[in-house]
Design an enzyme around this catalytic site. Structure first.
Site, PDB file in Angstrom:
ATOM      1  N   SER A 280      67.773  26.814  54.508  1.00  0.00           N
ATOM      2  CA  SER A 280      66.732  27.661  53.909  1.00  0.00           C
ATOM      3  C   SER A 280      65.557  26.769  53.549  1.00  0.00           C
ATOM      4  O   SER A 280      65.663  25.539  53.560  1.00  0.00           O
ATOM      5  CB  SER A 280      67.257  28.331  52.642  1.00  0.00           C
ATOM      6  OG  SER A 280      67.237  27.413  51.565  1.00  0.00           O
ATOM      7  N   ASP A 281      64.418  27.365  53.219  1.00  0.00           N
ATOM      8  CA  ASP A 281      63.386  26.540  52.612  1.00  0.00           C
ATOM      9  C   ASP A 281      63.730  26.428  51.119  1.00  0.00           C
ATOM     10  O   ASP A 281      64.626  27.093  50.608  1.00  0.00           O
ATOM     11  CB  ASP A 281      61.976  27.099  52.855  1.00  0.00           C
ATOM     12  CG  ASP A 281      60.930  25.977  52.761  1.00  0.00           C
ATOM     13  OD1 ASP A 281      61.269  24.895  52.249  1.00  0.00           O
ATOM     14  OD2 ASP A 281      59.787  26.175  53.175  1.00  0.00           O
ATOM     15  N   TRP A 282      63.005  25.597  50.440  1.00  0.00           N
ATOM     16  CA  TRP A 282      63.335  25.246  49.041  1.00  0.00           C
ATOM     17  C   TRP A 282      63.419  26.513  48.175  1.00  0.00           C
ATOM     18  O   TRP A 282      62.402  27.145  47.881  1.00  0.00           O
ATOM     19  CB  TRP A 282      62.262  24.307  48.511  1.00  0.00           C
ATOM     20  CG  TRP A 282      62.476  23.782  47.137  1.00  0.00           C
ATOM     21  CD1 TRP A 282      62.575  24.525  45.972  1.00  0.00           C
ATOM     22  CD2 TRP A 282      62.606  22.417  46.747  1.00  0.00           C
ATOM     23  NE1 TRP A 282      62.757  23.707  44.909  1.00  0.00           N
ATOM     24  CE2 TRP A 282      62.778  22.393  45.343  1.00  0.00           C
ATOM     25  CE3 TRP A 282      62.589  21.203  47.429  1.00  0.00           C
ATOM     26  CZ2 TRP A 282      62.925  21.207  44.622  1.00  0.00           C
ATOM     27  CZ3 TRP A 282      62.736  20.023  46.702  1.00  0.00           C
ATOM     28  CH2 TRP A 282      62.904  20.032  45.328  1.00  0.00           C
ATOM     29  N   GLY A 283      64.630  26.865  47.817  1.00  0.00           N
ATOM     30  CA  GLY A 283      64.813  28.015  46.924  1.00  0.00           C
ATOM     31  C   GLY A 283      64.525  29.359  47.568  1.00  0.00           C
ATOM     32  O   GLY A 283      64.503  30.385  46.874  1.00  0.00           O
TER      33      GLY A 283
END
Ligand code: BGC
Length: 741
Positions: A280-283
């Site tokens: 995923s991307d950050w968060g």
């Protein structure tokens, strides 16, 4: 007794992992067989270290314990052979001793900083770009890194978006060629070599089309645009063997990318048969709550894992919620097993089960640290990235014997700005980075007198420093003024609504030009800027982007003729923010505006021409190139037949130099409609002064194909135009007819 049992289990894992007669997939299955549900979910969990933050960190004093318990599959932002070894040792204390992956944003270099990716794209030199990625990988791998979160292959048509600096610009064809170069540069010939790292094609997908150019914003897009414009570089990266993909912060047509099964399962893992894993991307998994797509982290985790997101970067939705989702039957354990297998396969391919410390080699890290050969490549890459926008009356190149030069501007003595965003700060930056002032000083030698005045700061609104700059200019034979954005004004979360030269910098250029001295303007930026007065009045303009560690030497080489500039814009430069989005491969419309003074009731602006200030593919050289004799080997073709396109390119000027010949097509009638021009091929050609070469392009049926509204990739019979030239606007034209399907 317990310890003995654990030791036995661990050796079993190693045995399974190393078994020679098994395929890597079978070895991963055997490991999964030994894992508890919690350990499996641990592999899908990634935390940041504290080395540098690239997003909002969740404070957690318990990370080390979690590593020792096997609750973590990967870390980002941890680097250095010693530091990664220390943390890997913690993972080796876990029950199954599954090694961690260390990921980092090695976007345009690690120790040696190369030009920002958009600048490198301006070289149109895929071999040089591959080499630059290879060296970045070599330096990072020697510091314990297994995985870079690059390349960013997002198409970007909106220079307000700060991350335009991180990609290859607006064109799907050029973007795909560069995606391949970067993936193969980072990964080398095979994963597992300690000179290579895993690549990560990001951000899947359509992140570059954030509405209004505002970072993280929603994206609303037709399937036709998605498939024909935004997906091709991702497909190219997958086909080039990118080990991983990263999804994106944006929603696409109402569905956040992290929870988007169409993107991740149907397209990526289905149609494209991608075998790697998706982080995923950050968060971005837990951010589905903010999107209003999931009511809480539990629902976010369920949506994301079902949609094919394999690893949760710093979001804590998986580690917090997945086990319960499996126990309650909402998520099948087979989905978890599939994700874990994808992750373990990469760890096996990297050879980490055989030796978890194989990338933690302090001696190698040291030898890479100051390898002068890497700096040489950085300089070569920087020279090739520079774009000469204007050069009236051959003002450039300057003579090294010029008596007095005034060096002006807020970026002339800047140090770190030269690196641009996504670069690392090293303690010796001030001595290692070649400033523009230093580069010029070294180049001219003792006979030339250099005068310096800053003139103004980057964002200054005061003109108080102008008089000193004007005085210096008045005493000089030539003025070089270095202006632009600060290095951190483009990049993530660096959208700008106003992309004019910041502060009073254009006023400074006006004041310098008013002295009557010849003025050379250097523009530093991570995006196309607007500088209309300068474009109209300054005699010479060099677009230097942010060129990295060797910026000053590369710029000096160009200014004084030791390198004849060859860069071409990978993105259109608007005349005003009002033209955005602006891109060369637009549709014709029912009422096309012909020329820059459109007739009434045609598709234009009352107060602006449609054309960009500088077109896609544009860039000058110190010499001149001319094109003649454009020929096709047939005027009528049947499906499946190739077309050979030949053209003569001549160097008609006074210097040896390199041209990038570009081939565009137009499919005149089709359903749905096609753009007025589409880049389909390019070739770099080196020509001595006075020399002519014949170059040949081959157009295949794939080049004539596109995704129609049913998402079939095919071509349609009819007439096509072929254009060849040195940029997307000034071209020679020919045509052919495609006879049948
Ligand atoms: C960025 C990614 C990056 C990640 C890790 C995110 O904020 O969008 O491109 O790889 O952080 O630093």
């Amino acid at each position: 007794m317990k310890a003995t049992y654990l030791g036995f289990l661990a050796s079993l894992v190693f045995l399974n992992a190393q078994a020679q007669h098994k395929t890597i997939g079978q070895r991963a299955d055997s490991i999964i067989h030994l894992m508890t549900l919690e350990e499996k979910i641990g592999q899908m969990n990634q935390y940041t270290g504290d080395w540098q933050a690239t997003g909002p960190i969740t404070p957690d004093g318990d990370k080390q314990n979690q590593i020792r318990k096997g609750m973590l599959g990967s870390m980002l932002n941890v680097t250095g052979a010693a530091h990664t070894r220390e943390i890997q040792e913690m993972a080796m204390q876990s029950r199954l001793k599954i090694p961690l992956l260390f990921g980092l944003d090695v976007i345009h270099g690690y120790r040696t900083t190369f030009p920002i990716p958009l600048a490198e794209a301006a070289s149109w030199d895929t071999a040089a770009i591959r080499l630059s990625a290879h060296i970045a990988a070599k330096e990072a791998a020697a510091a314990g890194i297994h995985w870079t979160f690059a390349p960013m292959v997002d198409i970007a048509r909106d220079p307000r978006w700060g991350r335009v600096m991180e990609g290859a610009g607006e064109d799907p064809f050029l973007g795909s060629q560069i995606a391949i170069a970067r993936v193969t540069g980072f990964q080398g010939t095979r994963l597992g070599s300690t000179d290579a790292v895993m690549a990560c094609a990001k951000h899947f997908a359509a992140y570059g089309a954030a509405i209004g150019g505002r970072d993280y914003n929603a994206v609303d897009m037709s399937d036709q645009t998605l498939w024909n414009v935004y997906l091709p570089p991702f497909k190219a990266a997958a086909e080039a063997g990118a080990a991983t993909f990263m999804n994106s912060f944006n929603s696409l047509n109402g569905i956040p990318a992290s929870g988007n099964a169409y993107l991740q399962r149907t397209i990526l893992k289905g149609d494209w048969k991608f075998q790697g894993f998706v982080v995923s991307d950050w968060g971005s998994i837990s951010e589905m709550v903010n999107h209003g797509y999931a009511k809480d982290n539990t629902q976010a985790a369920e949506e994301a894992v079902t949609a094919g997101s394999d690893m949760d970067m710093e979001g804590r939705a998986y580690i917090g919620c997945l086990a319960e989702l499996v126990r309650s039957g909402k998520v099948k354990e087979s989905i978890i097993d599939e994700a874990v297998k994808r992750i373990l396969v990469k760890k096996l391919e990297l050879g980490l089960f055989e030796n978890p410390y194989k990338f933690c080699d302090s001696a190698k890290e040291q030898s890479q640290w100051n390898d002068a050969a890497n700096l040489q490549v950085a300089k070569m890459m920087a020279e090739r990235s520079i774009v000469l926008l204007k050069n009236q009356q051959g003002l450039l190149p300057l003579s090294k014997q010029t008596k007095t030069i005034a060096l002006i501007g807020p970026l002339m003595k800047s140090v770190r700005d030269n690196l641009g965003f996504w670069s690392f700060a090293w303690p010796d930056d001030t001595t290692r980075i070649i400033t523009q002032y230093d580069g010029i000083q070294k180049k001219v030698g003792a006979g030339t007198h250099l005068l310096y005045a800053q003139g103004c700061g980057i964002k200054d609104t005061s003109t108080a420093g102008f008089s000193e700059a004007i005085q210096a200019a008045a005493q000089a034979d030539v003025v070089i003024v270095s202006v632009g954005e600060a290095g951190n004004m483009s990049g993530e979360a660096k959208s700008r609504s106003n992309i004019h030269l910041p502060g009073v910098q254009e006023e400074l250029i006006k004041a310098l030009c008013a002295t009557g001295k010849p003025v050379v303007v250097l523009i530093n930026a991570g995006r196309p800027l607007v500088f209309n007065w300068t474009a109209d009045h300054a005699p010479a303009i060099v677009y230097t982007w942010f060129l990295g560690t060797e910026a000053g030497d590369a710029i000096a080489d160009v200014l004084f003729g030791d390198y004849n500039p060859s860069g071409k814009l990978p993105i259109s430069f608007p005349r005003s923010e009002g033209q955005i989005p602006i891109y060369y491969n637009h549709f014709n419309t029912g009422r096309p505006a012909h020329g820059d003074a459109p007739a009434p009731y045609t598709s234009g602006y009352l107060d602006l021409p449609n054309s960009p200030q500088y077109a896609f593919g544009y860039g000058l050289s110190y010499t001149n190139f001319s094109y003649s004799g454009l020929k096709l080997d047939k005027n009528q073709v049947h499906s499946g037949q190739d077309i050979q396109v030949t053209v003569q390119v001549s160097n008609t000027g006074n210097y040896d130099g390199e041209e990038t010949a570009q081939l565009y097509i137009r499919d005149i009638v089709s359903q749905p409609v096609r753009p007025v021009k589409e880049l389909k091929a390019f070739q770099k050609v080196w020509l001595k002064k006075g020399e002519t070469k014949t170059i040949t392009f081959t157009l295949t049926s794939k080049d004539l194909s596109f995704y129609d509204n049913d998402l079939h990739f095919s071509f349609q019979p009819g007439d096509f135009k072929v254009f060849v030239g040195g940029n997307s606007q000034d071209v020679k034209e020919a045509g052919f007819t495609l006879l049948d399907q």
